[in-house]
Write a protein that holds these residues in place. Structure first.
Motif, PDB file in Angstrom:
ATOM      1  N   UNK A 178      44.568  39.702  46.165  1.00  0.00           N
ATOM      2  CA  UNK A 178      45.440  39.940  45.137  1.00  0.00           C
ATOM      3  C   UNK A 178      45.245  39.431  44.183  1.00  0.00           C
ATOM      4  N   UNK A 179      45.764  39.965  42.900  1.00  0.00           N
ATOM      5  CA  UNK A 179      45.427  39.297  41.594  1.00  0.00           C
ATOM      6  C   UNK A 179      46.141  40.384  40.601  1.00  0.00           C
ATOM      7  N   UNK A 180      45.491  40.854  39.617  1.00  0.00           N
ATOM      8  CA  UNK A 180      45.874  41.858  38.825  1.00  0.00           C
ATOM      9  C   UNK A 180      45.919  43.031  39.647  1.00  0.00           C
ATOM     10  N   UNK A 181      44.952  43.328  40.987  1.00  0.00           N
ATOM     11  CA  UNK A 181      44.857  44.288  41.555  1.00  0.00           C
ATOM     12  C   UNK A 181      45.226  43.938  42.938  1.00  0.00           C
ATOM     13  N   UNK A 193      32.309  48.983  45.318  1.00  0.00           N
ATOM     14  CA  UNK A 193      32.301  49.080  43.803  1.00  0.00           C
ATOM     15  C   UNK A 193      33.881  48.963  43.620  1.00  0.00           C
ATOM     16  N   UNK A 194      34.979  48.369  44.451  1.00  0.00           N
ATOM     17  CA  UNK A 194      36.099  48.596  44.261  1.00  0.00           C
ATOM     18  C   UNK A 194      36.387  46.954  43.527  1.00  0.00           C
ATOM     19  N   UNK A 195      36.281  46.993  42.339  1.00  0.00           N
ATOM     20  CA  UNK A 195      36.484  45.663  41.623  1.00  0.00           C
ATOM     21  C   UNK A 195      37.774  45.211  41.667  1.00  0.00           C
ATOM     22  N   UNK A 196      38.060  44.004  41.940  1.00  0.00           N
ATOM     23  CA  UNK A 196      39.621  43.591  42.028  1.00  0.00           C
ATOM     24  C   UNK A 196      39.778  42.539  40.913  1.00  0.00           C
ATOM     25  N   UNK A 197      40.353  42.763  39.863  1.00  0.00           N
ATOM     26  CA  UNK A 197      40.509  42.165  38.724  1.00  0.00           C
ATOM     27  C   UNK A 197      41.109  40.741  38.882  1.00  0.00           C
ATOM     28  N   UNK A 198      40.839  39.661  38.150  1.00  0.00           N
ATOM     29  CA  UNK A 198      41.384  38.556  38.133  1.00  0.00           C
ATOM     30  C   UNK A 198      42.106  38.147  39.599  1.00  0.00           C
ATOM     31  N   UNK A 199      41.086  37.999  40.615  1.00  0.00           N
ATOM     32  CA  UNK A 199      41.514  37.748  42.044  1.00  0.00           C
ATOM     33  C   UNK A 199      42.172  36.556  42.013  1.00  0.00           C
ATOM     34  N   UNK A 200      43.381  36.197  42.513  1.00  0.00           N
ATOM     35  CA  UNK A 200      43.961  34.717  42.298  1.00  0.00           C
ATOM     36  C   UNK A 200      44.110  34.344  43.921  1.00  0.00           C
ATOM     37  N   UNK A 201      44.144  35.108  44.873  1.00  0.00           N
ATOM     38  CA  UNK A 201      44.507  34.858  46.249  1.00  0.00           C
ATOM     39  C   UNK A 201      43.846  35.888  47.282  1.00  0.00           C
ATOM     40  N   UNK A 202      43.472  35.388  48.332  1.00  0.00           N
ATOM     41  CA  UNK A 202      42.966  36.305  49.521  1.00  0.00           C
ATOM     42  C   UNK A 202      43.789  35.552  50.698  1.00  0.00           C
ATOM     43  N   UNK A 203      44.289  36.751  51.306  1.00  0.00           N
ATOM     44  CA  UNK A 203      45.132  36.453  52.548  1.00  0.00           C
ATOM     45  C   UNK A 203      44.549  36.933  53.762  1.00  0.00           C
TER      46      UNK A 203
END
Lengths: 905, 252
Positions: free
Chosen positions: A850-853, A825-835
């Protein structure tokens, strides 16, 4: 249809087991940090004395409430990105906050305790200028919205429009602000540049113009900050002349000018008093803050506050002041300082920092994970093996000394254990600081080096998420592109690890290098070369100099190559290797892909050229493989026990193009697989009636891409796999120059039921673990989709052989199963990239989204096959072991006795 | 539902028809003069194929042959090329000795255009192979031309067969006289979309199969009534034979 879905479900349930987290594992291996972005508006909630809220509206279209005691989020609302969700104004009255959103398109009212929406209405179009609340102190009933040509009036309770009026002379007058003192009049203030100020007064009741005033003002300035304070005084701050202008709206007198010595100014109102907080530089590292009365312009006593600037941070940019009345009726205040690096620092009066928030982390551009260094003792041992042998005696001595150091460390450790055990548990802190950082047993804890768009670098501990170092690079161009490279890892003790950040101005192409230590964040003493020419390409070679730093090659616009580090040793190695160093350049505006070879004098020669006509299709992305990727198995065992060998070309590039024609019948997405050394087109495919945005992952012998199908109006995934066939051409070494046969290409497509934001593949140490695709969804979920489902060999008709091979029968739809969400349930807002980064455990892959969060977790694509479970029963297994041991002992003894007895008989 | 499925099936058929790799292999006859190609029965057009091999690796392109390209639903190509002269053979061996490159290039052309002026575009497409590979394979090379969706040539590639440089000496000069070229032109393949029609068809077949088998049709109770009945009787029998143990406890 229902049956179809049921069958799909059956297949899936049969083919893979559940892999979600257990309830007690929540937060054990993962953490999330929520950010809001660079603050545009802030409002301290003052309607209740004990309230500890500050409301923020940010450049990232986020509206949030922070706790002023701790700096934590109470709640947050993330709006659409881009101008549609842009927050233009923030007004607060009591429990309600009114926002103007999307350049005056929407008017919204929020309840601030829980952050619920009261109402929302759509306004008429027009460029937004200003908004204000209309009414007396506690009796505000209306809100006025000023646009370029009209002024409208709305009820605060439900948002309905009361009246709307056109502004007079709106072509010449630039209406900037609206103000009301609550006495039945609303003033619209406009400036005619270089001429005069125009003020129009409207009746609150019906919108009739009561009077119109023009005022000549003395200087031809354009005001930066203007506010109307309670008694109808217009107060403006002019940053050019550094002075305060005051104007009484009722008496229409001349402006009065009050000179200031200041850098930053902010206004705040408490009760009847309005104050201006003024920040002025004191010395290089500190600034002082003072309060001025806005009515008189006099400085208030005992209001000085010292703000110490972070040497690794930016300069102060904006002040947000919370003023309150003390018991003796004097004005006290707290201040939230916003600096150039988007940091928020909340300070109490003597200068005590209550909290800081690093909002630059809401815009991470690129990141790397670096292994932590070994502890001193481990490093000592490692160092012993690294050194060259120089005589038997000295070796023995060295061994003895290192053993002694180990013993010392062990005793110190024991003493610490003993000491800690006597203390109550609450006092024992296991805080991670930069001093006690060391690698853990399985290399699961790493340093996350994050580069943000503002130019601030962060070093974050991957286990806890605490920021261990920060470094602000000033004079970063606003349109900079960043590339972060690890030149030397921590494996080469005593040489410190080294990271290099390439910062390139996108317009001019000019670049600079920032070389730093990724563990401590300190700038390296190694001076990077000056780069006077625009840089076209950078590439990291596996070559190392004598200090174990990998060589970075930079290609400038004259096609000359410069190396960093450029020691004699490196240049010599480059000369030897030159004929086998190839690189490629992509010019997407002309559609030109070209290959170059290095010459011994560090110039280059063009060796191949592929030109994709830019008028038909444009190159949108070029993806190579990750250099640190390992592939464990060379082939796949088929159902009949033969082997299908993978085509593992490390130089393969996946080039994605999109058609310039966007008509839904004619648009297409092109996929080209090109060898980066020879320029040979390995495969060329066209996905017709498809459109971007295309997300691509390229790894091992496969390419997965996702596109929008304009024909069926849905998202689709497609996978391409390359195989050499049943036998390998040259099994010992792969050379692009010697692979005459084109590989077999298999492709299959699937329907995916959601849009996606980003796509990445898991990565493990040795590549034994099966791969998963990590898909960032716009809903904030991160889906871990087994690559097994994206396999072009999935058979349409099940046969004995395909069953033997464990292939899942083809189903056109990929389903999203809730257990596949790795962030529950840990929403990651506006995710832009995954490393993704490998850990020391083969089963485990570290993931940062990573993104907004920012969200960090671990994934186990093939489950934890190399780790014992948490609830593993050590007691049972050891007791069974001991019991068996004793049983054999006893039975042996008994057997001996029996034998002896028999012998006597 | 039937109609929709039929439609989807038709679409699938059309797409499988479209899924034809437009590849055409042409093995060309060698040794003809370049000029001969121009006036033959080909309705296509001719572009030069140039090559370069220099000891100092500075490209100086010379004509190797003429490519005759024919546009259409499936593009076709043929090649007429000259023999290598004595001088060139010596040079090629020399270049191979210093591990130089053998490069080829073709001009960028647009195959679908009607007029010659529209076809030519500025710039070239180049590719290379190691000169030693060229020598050791006795000039047997595979050249492929790639076109994009709209008929522009976008790339060229050359590989030799065998591709490796093993350092074997080529003694016979005759081996380096005539090119033995395999030529092809490739258009992009159509990537497949999701195969819904076939999947649905298979599903239908499966349901039909189930329908034919009456054993499958029966409900749970119809199939296992005797087991359930037997179980129930057994339970009743054990209950009546033994007074409940809990009852005694309650009484005492």
């Amino acid at each position: 249809m229902a049956k179809l879905i049921l069958l799909c479900l059956k297949f899936i349930i049969l083919s893979s087991a559940v892999e979600a987290v257990f309830e007690d594992q929540v937060g054990k291996f993962d953490w999330r940090q929520e950010y809001v972005g660079k603050v545009r508006f802030s409002h301290f909630d003052t309607h209740v004395q004990s309230s500890k809220k500050v409301l923020l509206a940010t450049e990232n279209n986020v509206f949030a409430a922070l706790n002023t005691r701790t700096g934590e989020l109470f709640w947050r609302h993330v709006d659409k990105t881009g101008p549609e969700g842009n927050i233009d104004a923030l007004l607060q009255h009591g429990q309600d906050v009114v926002l103007v959103v999307g350049n005056g398109r929407l008017l919204r009212s929020w309840e601030i305790n829980v952050g619920g929406l009261n109402w929302e209405i759509v306004l008429d179009s027009g460029s937004f200028q200003s908004a204000c609340l209309v009414g007396q102190q506690d009796n505000v009933k209306h809100v006025a919205v000023l646009k370029k040509t009209v002024i409208s009036f709305h009820y605060l309770s439900n948002g309905h429009q009361k009246w709307i009026e056109n502004l007079p002379e709106s072509e010449t007058v630039d209406y900037q602000s609206v103000y009301s003192d609550g006495n039945g009049e609303v003033y619209a203030l406009g400036i005619v540049p270089h001429s005069h100020i125009a003020i129009v007064a409207y009746s609150v009741e019906d919108g009739e113009i009561i009077k119109q005033v023009t005022m000549i003002h003395s200087s031809s300035i354009k005001y930066a900050v203007c506010v109307v304070i309670s008694q109808g005084m217009l107060t403006c701050v002019d940053p050019l002349t550094v002075s305060l202008y005051m104007l009484d709206l009722h008496t229409e007198s001349q402006m009065t000018q009050i000179p200031l010595q200041a850098m930053l100014v902010s206004f705040a109102t408490t009760g009847e008093k309005t104050v201006a907080a003024v920040m002025s530089p004191k010395n290089k590292t500190a600034s002082s803050l003072n309060l001025f009365s806005a009515e008189t312009g006099r400085r208030l006593l005992d209001t000085t506050l010292i703000f110490n600037m972070d040497p690794y941070g930016g300069k102060p940019e904006k002040l947000h002041v919370q003023a309150f009345l003390k018991k003796d009726d004097s004005v006290g205040y707290r201040v939230m300082v916003q600096t150039e690096d988007h940091t928020l620092t909340f300070i109490q009066q003597p200068g005590r920092v209550m909290w800081t928030r690093e909002e630059a982390l809401s815009d991470v551009v690129t990141m790397e994970m670096v292994d932590l260094p070994l502890t001193g003792t481990q490093a000592e041992l490692e160092g012993e093996f690294g050194k060259k042998a120089d005589g038997l005696m000295s070796m023995v001595l060295k061994r003895l000394s290192s053993q002694l150091i180990l013993l010392q460390a062990w005793i110190a450790h024991l003493w610490k254990l003993f000491y800690d055990a006597r203390k109550p548990r609450s006092q024992v802190k296991n805080e991670v600081t930069i001093e006690n950082l060391s690698r853990d047993e399985f290399n699961l804890q790493k340093m996350m080096v994050m580069v943000t768009a503002s130019g601030k670098l962060f070093g974050i501990d991957s286990k806890t998420g605490s920021i261990l170092w920060r470094h602000y690079l000033d004079n970063i161009p606003s349109n900079a592109a960043f590339k972060l490279m690890v030149q030397r890892t921590t494996a080469h003790f005593p040489h410190p690890p080294q990271c290099t950040l390439l910062i390139k101005d996108k317009d001019t192409g000019l670049a600079t290098l920032h070389v730093f230590n990724p563990i401590f964040g300190k700038k390296s003493h190694v001076s990077p070369p000056a780069l006077p020419q625009p840089i076209l390409q950078s590439l990291m070679l596996p070559l190392m100099d004598q200090d174990y730093a990998k060589v970075l090659l930079l290609v400038d616009d004259q096609y000359k190559v410069s190396a960093f580090p450029s020691t004699k040793n490196v240049l010599q190695q480059l000369q030897e290797m030159a004929s086998s160093i190839f690189f490629y350049l992509v010019d997407s505006t002309q559609g030109r892909l070209s290959g170059y070879r290095l010459r011994t004098d560090l110039s280059t020669e063009l060796i191949w050229e592929v030109v994709i006509p830019a008028e038909v299709q444009k190159i949108v992305s070029v993806k190579g493989k990750r250099p640190n990727e390992h592939v464990h198995s060379q082939g796949r065992v088929m159902g009949d026990r033969s082997v299908l060998y993978k085509y593992l070309n490390p130089n393969l590039l996946a080039v994605v193009t999109e058609s310039t024609d966007l008509h839904q019948e004619r648009s297409f997405v092109g996929i080209l697989l090109i060898d980066g050394v020879t320029g040979r087109i390995i495969h060329e495919a066209v996905q017709r009636k498809a459109r971007g945005p295309v997300h691509v992952v390229h790894s091992e012998n496969w390419v997965v891409y996702e596109y929008w199908s304009t024909k069926s109006r849905r998202n689709e995934f497609s996978v391409i796999e390359l195989y050499e066939g049943m036998e390998l051409y040259n099994s010992t070494v792969f050379s692009s120059l010697d692979r005459p046969h084109a590989p077999q290409v298999l492709q299959q497509s699937y329907i995916f039921p959601s849009y996606i934001s980003t796509l990445e593949a898991t990565l493990t140490e040795k590549g034994i673990t099966s791969r998963h695709l990590l898909i960032g969804l716009p809903s904030g979920g991160i889906l871990s989709l087994p690559k097994m489902f994206l396999d072009p060999r999935r058979p349409e008709i099940v046969s004995e052989q395909s069953r033997e091979e464990n292939l899942i029968p083809y189903a056109p739809e990929l389903l999203i199963r809730t257990e596949w969400f790795i962030n529950y349930n840990q929403t990651v807002s506006r995710v832009r990239g995954i490393y993704t980064a490998p850990s020391g455990l083969e089963s485990t892959c570290l993931v940062v989204a990573y993104g907004l969060d920012i969200y960090q977790t671990r994934v186990y694509p093939s489950k934890q096959f190399d780790v014992l479970k948490d609830d593993y029963d050590y007691m049972l297994i050891s007791s069974v072991l001991f019991a068996l041991f004793f049983a054999t002992m006893i039975s042996k003894r008994l057997a001996e006795v029996k034998l002896l007895n028999r012998a006597w008989r | 539902v039937k109609m929709a499925r039929l439609l989807q099936f038709k679409i699938a058929v059309v797409s499988t028809v479209l899924f034809v790799v437009c590849t055409n292999l042409v093995c060309c006859n060698n040794g003809r003069r370049v000029g001969d190609a121009m006036d033959t029965e080909f309705s296509g057009f001719s572009v030069p194929l140039e090559h370069s091999f220099e000891v100092d690796d500075v490209a100086k392109f010379k004509v190797r042959g003429a490519l005759v390209l024919k546009a259409g639903r499936e593009h076709s190509v043929s090649l007429t090329q000259n023999q290598l002269s004595e001088e060139d053979r010596a040079k090629l061996k020399e270049v191979a000795a210093v591990d130089g490159l053998y490069r080829i290039r073709v001009p960028r052309v647009f195959l679908q255009a009607d007029r010659q002026t529209e076809r030519q575009m500025d710039g070239y497409l180049t590719a290379f192979v190691r000169a030693c590979a060229m020598v050791e394979s006795h000039l047997s090379d595979v050249i492929a031309l790639y076109s994009d969706v709209s008929g522009y040539l976008i790339g060229v590639s050359i590989v030799t067969l065998p591709g490796a440089c093993r350092g074997t000496e080529v003694e016979d000069e005759v081996d380096l006289e005539v090119f033995n070229t395999t030529l092809s032109i490739m258009a992009p393949v159509n990537a497949p979309g999701p195969e819904t029609a076939l999947f649905l068809e298979r599903m239908e077949q499966e349901t039909e199969k189930k329908g034919k088998n009456p054993q499958e049709q029966k409900s749970f109770f119809a199939k296992y009534w005797y087991l359930i009945l037997g179980g129930a009787i057994f339970l009743m029998a054990t209950n009546s034979a033994q007074p409940p143990a809990g009852g005694e406890g309650e009484q005492s």
